[in-house]
Design an enzyme around this catalytic site. Structure first.
Site, PDB file in Angstrom:
ATOM      1  CG  ASP A 259     122.596  37.957  -7.401  1.00  0.00           C
ATOM      2  OD1 ASP A 259     121.952  38.972  -7.098  1.00  0.00           O
ATOM      3  OD2 ASP A 259     122.772  37.578  -8.763  1.00  0.00           O
TER       4      ASP A 259
ATOM      5  CG  ASN B 274     118.677  38.660  -0.942  1.00  0.00           C
ATOM      6  OD1 ASN B 274     118.485  37.684  -0.523  1.00  0.00           O
ATOM      7  ND2 ASN B 274     119.639  39.367  -0.244  1.00  0.00           N
ATOM      8  N   GLY B 275     116.168  40.550  -4.103  1.00  0.00           N
ATOM      9  CA  GLY B 275     115.425  41.297  -4.788  1.00  0.00           C
ATOM     10  C   GLY B 275     114.209  40.632  -5.856  1.00  0.00           C
ATOM     11  NE  ARG B 276     117.779  38.171  -9.661  1.00  0.00           N
ATOM     12  CZ  ARG B 276     118.667  37.047  -9.930  1.00  0.00           C
ATOM     13  NH1 ARG B 276     118.345  36.124 -10.830  1.00  0.00           N
ATOM     14  NH2 ARG B 276     119.859  37.034  -9.270  1.00  0.00           N
ATOM     15  CD1 TRP B 277     113.038  33.500  -2.918  1.00  0.00           C
ATOM     16  CD2 TRP B 277     112.228  35.092  -1.606  1.00  0.00           C
ATOM     17  NE1 TRP B 277     112.311  33.013  -1.707  1.00  0.00           N
ATOM     18  CE2 TRP B 277     111.991  33.908  -1.051  1.00  0.00           C
ATOM     19  CE3 TRP B 277     111.748  36.479  -0.969  1.00  0.00           C
ATOM     20  CZ2 TRP B 277     111.096  33.711  -0.008  1.00  0.00           C
ATOM     21  CZ3 TRP B 277     110.761  36.335   0.357  1.00  0.00           C
ATOM     22  CH2 TRP B 277     110.618  34.984   0.722  1.00  0.00           C
TER      23      TRP B 277
ATOM     24  CG  HIS C 217     117.535  43.211   0.512  1.00  0.00           C
ATOM     25  ND1 HIS C 217     118.607  42.716  -0.259  1.00  0.00           N
ATOM     26  CD2 HIS C 217     117.196  44.177  -0.323  1.00  0.00           C
ATOM     27  CE1 HIS C 217     118.869  43.267  -1.415  1.00  0.00           C
ATOM     28  NE2 HIS C 217     117.999  44.225  -1.477  1.00  0.00           N
TER      29      HIS C 217
ATOM     30  CB  SER D 298     132.040  49.725  -4.392  1.00  0.00           C
ATOM     31  OG  SER D 298     132.806  48.787  -5.566  1.00  0.00           O
ATOM     32  CD  GLU D 299     130.914  47.681  -8.507  1.00  0.00           C
ATOM     33  OE1 GLU D 299     130.750  46.899  -7.568  1.00  0.00           O
ATOM     34  OE2 GLU D 299     132.069  48.096  -8.708  1.00  0.00           O
ATOM     35  CG  ASN D 300     125.116  46.445  -4.486  1.00  0.00           C
ATOM     36  OD1 ASN D 300     125.341  45.570  -3.618  1.00  0.00           O
ATOM     37  ND2 ASN D 300     124.921  46.095  -5.601  1.00  0.00           N
TER      38      ASN D 300
ATOM     39  NE  ARG E 227     126.117  36.552  -9.193  1.00  0.00           N
ATOM     40  CZ  ARG E 227     126.591  37.578  -9.474  1.00  0.00           C
ATOM     41  NH1 ARG E 227     127.867  37.834  -9.590  1.00  0.00           N
ATOM     42  NH2 ARG E 227     125.536  38.558  -9.552  1.00  0.00           N
TER      43      ARG E 227
END
Length: 253
Positions: A22, A24-27, A39, A68-70, A188
């Site tokens: 968890d 990648n996007g925030r980084w 990513h 599956s929620e992504n 995590r």
């Protein structure tokens, strides 16, 4: 990906290590870049963690790549992730084979583009006989989906009289899951403190390690910190401390 044999000799590695990758996007956003850039950087951390896991003696490594929620995320990010997945498989297949890493993709693959499904099939076939470590990539995966598809499989066999309902037990259900082995340590990254529908059945007795480090910054040293934490845990599985210590003593003798 060149695997090194160097590892902290005093550490006991978890047999099955699971990681929720968890942040990648925030980084990327912290650096003023698009989430997709994070990513791509995160893929480098995947290589580092695979290498270090082999060096530590981990036998099974499961990485949560895409839940599956992504699918609810912006289309541009989802499409970029699909393209990155295809690229990574093409780029890493030979290295995974050479280093003896059996690779499996866990999840409902039917929603993926056909080019990605084909690449997955080729990778799994290529590495099926490898035995140094098993690498599971959880993609379009959810723990509830995993349990449900296992239950459906058992229900079908019961309906066809292949199994008597009175024979059902936990072991039989475990055998129908995407991956059978119980998780010993779940990590995590990114600061969140939940397991987000990941390996719900398999992680029933897992040690949980949460770190604020964002996934692209998670390196070999961060993994060793997590394994050091794991080594401080007394895994009792319902027993008393005295029973565990007596068992360890008997095993040592």
């Amino acid at each position: 990906m060149q695997i090194s044999s160097n590892s902290p000799g005093s550490l006991k590695a978890p047999r099955h290590l699971a990681v929720i990758m968890d942040g990648n996007g925030r980084w990327a956003q912290l650096r003023g870049k698009q989430r997709v850039f994070g990513h791509k950087e995160g893929a480098k951390s995947v290589r580092r963690v695979i290498k270090q896991s082999v060096a530590l003696g981990v036998k099974e490594l499961t990485l949560f790549a895409f839940s599956s929620e992504n699918w609810k995320r912006p289309a541009i990010e989802v499409n970029a992730l699909m393209a990155l997945f295809v690229e990574a498989i093409k780029k890493e297949s030979k290295s995974l084979l050479e280093n003896g890493i059996k690779t499996k993709i866990l999840g409902d693959l039917s929603r993926f583009p056909s080019i990605l499904q084909n690449q997955i099939q080729k990778l799994e076939e290529l590495t099926k006989d490898c035995n140094v470590m098993t690498l599971n990539i959880a993609a379009n995966y959810g723990g509830r989906w995993d349990i449900l598809q296992a239950a459906k499989s058992l229900a079908s066999d019961i309906a066809q009289s292949k199994i008597n309902i009175n024979e059902l037990n936990e072991d039989l259900l475990s055998q129908r899951l995407s991956t059978v082995q119980n998780v010993d340590l779940m990590i995590r990254t990114g600061g969140e403190k939940r397991i987000s529908n990941f390996l719900l059945w398999q992680a029933a007795y897992a040690e949980l390690y949460f770190t604020d480090v964002l996934w692209p910054d998670f390196d070999e040293n961060e993994l060793i910190k997590a394994v050091e934490f794991y080594n401080t845990r007394e895994r009792r599985f319902g027993q008393t401390s005295e029973q565990v210590k007596l068992k360890d003593t008997n095993n040592a003798n």
